[in-house]
Structure formats: structure tokens, C-alpha cells
Design an enzyme around this catalytic site. Sequence first.
Site, PDB file in Angstrom:
ATOM      1  N   GLU A 162      41.012  24.037  36.480  1.00  0.00           N
ATOM      2  CA  GLU A 162      41.240  25.333  37.348  1.00  0.00           C
ATOM      3  C   GLU A 162      41.758  26.396  36.207  1.00  0.00           C
ATOM      4  O   GLU A 162      42.759  25.789  35.632  1.00  0.00           O
ATOM      5  CB  GLU A 162      42.186  25.114  38.357  1.00  0.00           C
ATOM      6  CG  GLU A 162      41.625  24.307  39.534  1.00  0.00           C
ATOM      7  CD  GLU A 162      42.450  24.087  40.544  1.00  0.00           C
ATOM      8  OE1 GLU A 162      43.427  24.882  40.861  1.00  0.00           O
ATOM      9  OE2 GLU A 162      42.537  22.985  41.318  1.00  0.00           O
ATOM     10  N   GLU A 197      46.064  17.606  42.380  1.00  0.00           N
ATOM     11  CA  GLU A 197      47.508  18.003  41.885  1.00  0.00           C
ATOM     12  C   GLU A 197      48.652  17.045  42.563  1.00  0.00           C
ATOM     13  O   GLU A 197      49.343  17.720  43.180  1.00  0.00           O
ATOM     14  CB  GLU A 197      47.654  19.504  42.042  1.00  0.00           C
ATOM     15  CG  GLU A 197      47.084  20.193  41.230  1.00  0.00           C
ATOM     16  CD  GLU A 197      47.420  21.743  41.392  1.00  0.00           C
ATOM     17  OE1 GLU A 197      48.021  22.219  42.331  1.00  0.00           O
ATOM     18  OE2 GLU A 197      47.086  22.706  40.647  1.00  0.00           O
TER      19      GLU A 197
HETATM   20  C1  GLA Z   1      46.155  24.970  42.622  1.00  0.00           C
HETATM   21  C2  GLA Z   1      45.368  24.006  43.671  1.00  0.00           C
HETATM   22  C3  GLA Z   1      44.132  24.747  43.868  1.00  0.00           C
HETATM   23  C4  GLA Z   1      44.577  26.215  44.444  1.00  0.00           C
HETATM   24  C5  GLA Z   1      45.364  26.758  43.327  1.00  0.00           C
HETATM   25  C6  GLA Z   1      45.750  28.379  43.365  1.00  0.00           C
HETATM   26  O1  GLA Z   1      45.857  24.756  41.312  1.00  0.00           O
HETATM   27  O2  GLA Z   1      44.727  22.801  43.076  1.00  0.00           O
HETATM   28  O3  GLA Z   1      43.554  24.126  45.167  1.00  0.00           O
HETATM   29  O4  GLA Z   1      45.367  26.203  45.362  1.00  0.00           O
HETATM   30  O5  GLA Z   1      46.307  25.879  42.999  1.00  0.00           O
HETATM   31  O6  GLA Z   1      46.647  28.362  44.292  1.00  0.00           O
END
Ligand code: GLA
Length: 661
Positions: free
Chosen positions: A298, A142
Site C-alpha cells: 500500500e 497489518e
Molecule cells: C492501512 C490499511 C488499509 C488502510 C490504510 C489507510 O495501511 O492496511 O486498509 O486502512 O491503512 O488508512
Amino acid sequence: MRMGVDYYPEHWDRSMWEEDAKLMQETGVSLIRVAEFAWSRLEPTEGNYDFTWLDDAIDTFATHGIHVVIGTPTCTPPNWLVNAYPDVLPQDEKLHPRYPGIRGHRCYNSPSMRHYSALIVERLALHYANNPAVIGWQTDNEFSLNECNCEHCNSRFRMWLQDKYDSIESINAAWGTVVWSGEYSDWSQITTPLGGTNHKNPSYVLDYKRFETDSVVEFQQLQLNILRKHCPNHFVTHNIWSYPMSLDYYKLCENLDFVSLDYYPSTSPEKAESSGYSGALTLDLARGIKRQNFWIMETISGPPGCWMPMWRTPHPGFIRAFAWQSIARGADTLVHFRWRSAPSGAEQFWHGLIDHSNVPGRRFEEYRGLCDEVRKLAPLLEGTEVQGEVAILHSHDQYNAFQIQHQVEGMDYFDNLKTIHRAFTKLGIMTDVLNETDDLSGYKLIVAPSLFLLDPEIASRLETCVKNGATLVLMPRTGVKNQNNVCWTQPLPGPLSNAAGVTVAEYDPIGRDVHNIRWQNKAYSCSQWCDILSPKGAEAVAWYEDDFFAGETAATVHKFGEGKVYYLGTVPEEAFYLDFLRDVADNSGLHFIPDLPEGIQISTRVKGSTRYLFLMNLTRKQQTMLLDGTFRSLLGSREIGPTLTMAPYAVEIVELPQKNV
Ligand code: GLA
Ligand code: ZN
């Protein structure tokens, strides 16, 4: 099309790996993403790489037919690295190091960060290139902009500017630094923003944002070059966070094989419905980045918590319905975050599919059912794509320019885009949300929310689309500035005035005040902005009802070549968009559904002449809708329609014989 989970072998005693792998295999999980935060285990001290534990984990899962995506661990530089090479940490405006001890604490331009990232990525790439269980890579985690002010960012910013502008004179001219004696006489006078007032030269701040994106892109490219060289058979992707976003995802994803999205729809009952609509936009945006299907890397598995107090647990059916929504809008693989909730660390309460108790419960059973369904339908859906009928234009530059200069109370570029997109979703019309620089040929309808910065080249491309028969809808604050974030000195909407056949005589930024307009003999409220229009060949179609400009033109339509251009001079309520866009869609020959119940979303995936229709009730209420006949449900193998009653979070998928619902 496959199902996966995010798994952190380093969080669990290895005695649990085998049990986890077995349960995954039984459940239908065929993919895990691993290691994206595991630098301190992969290189515990400088130069001492230890991949044995990851090898063992990968082997354990591979024995159960599970493939692996490895995340490069560069989002979490370990303590030894930060300690020995302090330039790794980004610096705030007071030049203090920022965020040690959590994650994302790295300067993209730091020579040490780049050097040690390249080393570990190379080691990993060489080590796993020929491991048959490993199929691809995720770069970092991210990415986002971090506004670092360190000396390296400063010098690279100056180099970036030198590259773009060549001379100090041309930068002064491009940014109009003459205002307030801001003229530079030497490159060394230009720094990163370094805090201070919010009212800096907007041209400078926008270029700084672009530089920040390029810093991330360059940082990622170092990793990409290594991965491409050593792992030619693997894909490389990145898991983008949501929208709105300052970092330019179009640039970030240019050299990746496909986009991956992290998607967390809100579980709160009050937000559930709007979150379904904004989620649809996020998914369309993700698909539009490379104009192809994407992955969800995710997504929601349980009650989220950590960055905020915990949200509600996903209502029964929620996990399944939002998974199908993702597939319906172009996701080809779903990776759920995460297999089991973390026992320690900041995200203990961002729940996984399995709770800390390690007893699979209700949510897990729902997920298991979803895996069965996906496995059953995968052969049909494989190779199908989403084809939007309408193009909505989006741009990170526009978003940033509006962030730099909020035009008026209540005006938000992204919120306005959301409202338009939601109206199309409510009408059952699929949209492609595209970069404003994309080729738009083939679209019958193009909607351009506020092209604040208007490049004449984009204007002329839009003109060509209209000349060839497209309908273009323009909004207020279009054609205000050039790409340097400097105002055009010509009547609005600047370079699009000719195609729109209208100019703005005067405007009133009404902000949160509410006014009315009249369109087709009906009144609608509007706010934020009122352009008082002076048609130059266009026909007036809506009028203001209030204030000193009551009776003046609020919206126009102009025939231009084979097509037409609508100009909306104000920001109307959603009800207007629903009526107006339905009318425009109808006139453009687009099929819409007149009374789709609130919260039901539909979309289609197509391959050749085969079309699959997805219907989802993304609400907690039972809903009833009418279908154009009866269909066999591919999920339940029963006949559905013509009256279809959908339980909360119900999903139906049917094959469409011909072009209607
Ligand atoms: C993001 C991150 C994950 C986790 C999720 C949930 O998507 O990539 O590592 O932290 O948020 O908060
Ligand atoms: Zn820096």
C-alpha cells in the site's frame, strides 16, 4: 517489477469492474490485491461460503491481463461470527469485549477465531489454488499486538511461560520477583497484565510482549500451513505497518516468502523533508527484515484522512518521487492504496488514485506516467539489489524494553536510531538496518544504538566482527541488562566493556537539559544522557564542557584486534553525527558525498558489476548538486551533470560505469 493497486470489488457495483479493469490495463496496472476485509461477503452466514462474486471479479480482471493477490479476510470477523462466538473479541483489562464493529477486533488465541479463520482460509486456498490469475496471498492485514486479557490468552500465556521456564522457581529467579514480595508459588497466580500500574516488574512485561508476538505468529502460521499445503505455487506475504513497532516483525516474517510494507510518507509541507528521511529508514528496515527486496503493498495515492483530519494532497511529483524512493531502497513491486476512494465507511477520505467523482485527475495522470517509467526500466532493474555499506542494528525487544522503562525525558530509542540513519542518508551512505541477532560479517562499519538488553552471545559476535577489522559504534545505555530485562551487576557497558576498553564511572540522565561536548576542537550540543567515562585502554576523543563533570571523557575509541570500537557516552545533536560519521566512514574506507543538498537522497541498486544510481529530490525546493561527470538519464534519455539542478520531487536514474558518483 510491476505496478498494482488495492481494489475492493465488493465496494463497487459490478457494472464498474469491466471499466476499471480496462483503465487499469491501459494505465499499466498488472496486479490487484483483493478481499482482505471481505469476510462478510465470502461467508455471509456460518458455513455458507460464496466466492462467486470474487470469481467473477477475478475473471474480469484476468481478461485484462491483471493478476491477483488475495488477502485472507481474518482482520475483520463478521458480525455473525462475533455474535455466535463471543470469544472472538479481545478483552480489555476490565475483561470487557473490545472494538466490535470496526476491524482488528479479534483475539489471536481465541479458539473460535482460530477455528473459523482456518476454515475460510482453507476454502479459499482450495478454491483458488489453480486459478491462473491468482499468484499469491497476503495473510490478514497489518498485524499488531492487541493486549487481550481473555481467559484463553491467560492460559496460553501461562503455557508459554511454562515452556520457557519449566518451573515456578526459575521464573522467580529469572524475573527477580523477590522485590516487593512478587514471588509466585503457583502458575495460576500469573495473569496477563490486566491494567493497573505502569510500574510492574519489567521482566514480566517484556516476556508478555514476547508472548503477544508469538500469539500473532502462531495465528498467522495456522494460515500459512494451510496455504502452503494447498497452494504450493503461490507466494505468501504480509503487509506490515510502519515503525516503531512492538510486534516483532523479524519473527512475524520468518516463514513468509517476502515482506510487504504499507508506506505512507507525510504530505505536509512542514513534515515532507523529515518524512523523506524517516521513510528511508522504514524502507531500509523493511529490506532488512529478510535481507532481501520487498513489496510495497500500500502506498500514498491522495490526501489521507480518517484516523486524523485530512493531510495535504500529494504535491505534484510526490506520488512519483516516493514510489521511486521505495524502488531505490529495494521495493520490487508497488501496489498503490487504493484505486478509487471509498464512497462509504470510515475511510471515505483516505483518498485513492481516483476521487469519488470517478473522474481520473492530476494524481491519476502522475500515476500513469509512473507506470510507464516503471515498465520501461523494469527489464534493467529486474534482479538488482541494494547493498548497504553500513549496518545499523535494530531490535523490537530493545524498543519494547525502552517503552516499558522510559529512561529519561526526551530519550526515545527509535528517534535516536532515526537521527543516526538520517545522518548516513545525508552523507549519501547506504545503510542496511538489521536485526541485532543477524550475521554482520562483511560490514566495515556497524552502528549499534543502545543495546540496552545485551546478550553475551551478541556481544561476543560483535567482538569478533571488530577483531576481524570492523569499526563498531556504541551508544549510551548499552549493556545495561540481560535478556530477562534484569540489570547486569558489572560496570557498563557490561559485556562490551572489554571490547570498548572503557567503563562508565557514573552517569547523569540530563533529559531535555542541553550540555556541550568538545570533539576535534569543535563544540556540539548533547542531551538525554551523559555517561562519565573512565577509559580502560581506550583513548578519549570527546570531553564534556559543563556541569560538575566538565573536562571528563564523553567519548572514546579503542583499538581491538584489527578494528576499533567507539563509545559515545551521550546523545549529541545531528551536526555531531554528520561530522563524526563522516570521519568514521572515511577512516573505514567508505565513500560518502560531502555536500549532498538537504532533502536529496541517493541510493544504488546493483547486479553483478552493473550499478544504477537513483537521485531523488524529496523536497518542494529546487536543489542543485554536483555529479562526478556526465551521465545519460535513463528516465529522460538526456545527458545530466556535472551540475545537476533538480526541480521539486525530481528523480533521476543513471547507470554508473565505475565505483564513484
Ligand atoms: C492501512 C490499511 C488499509 C488502510 C490504510 C489507510 O495501511 O492496511 O486498509 O486502512 O491503512 O488508512
Ligand atoms: Zn484473548
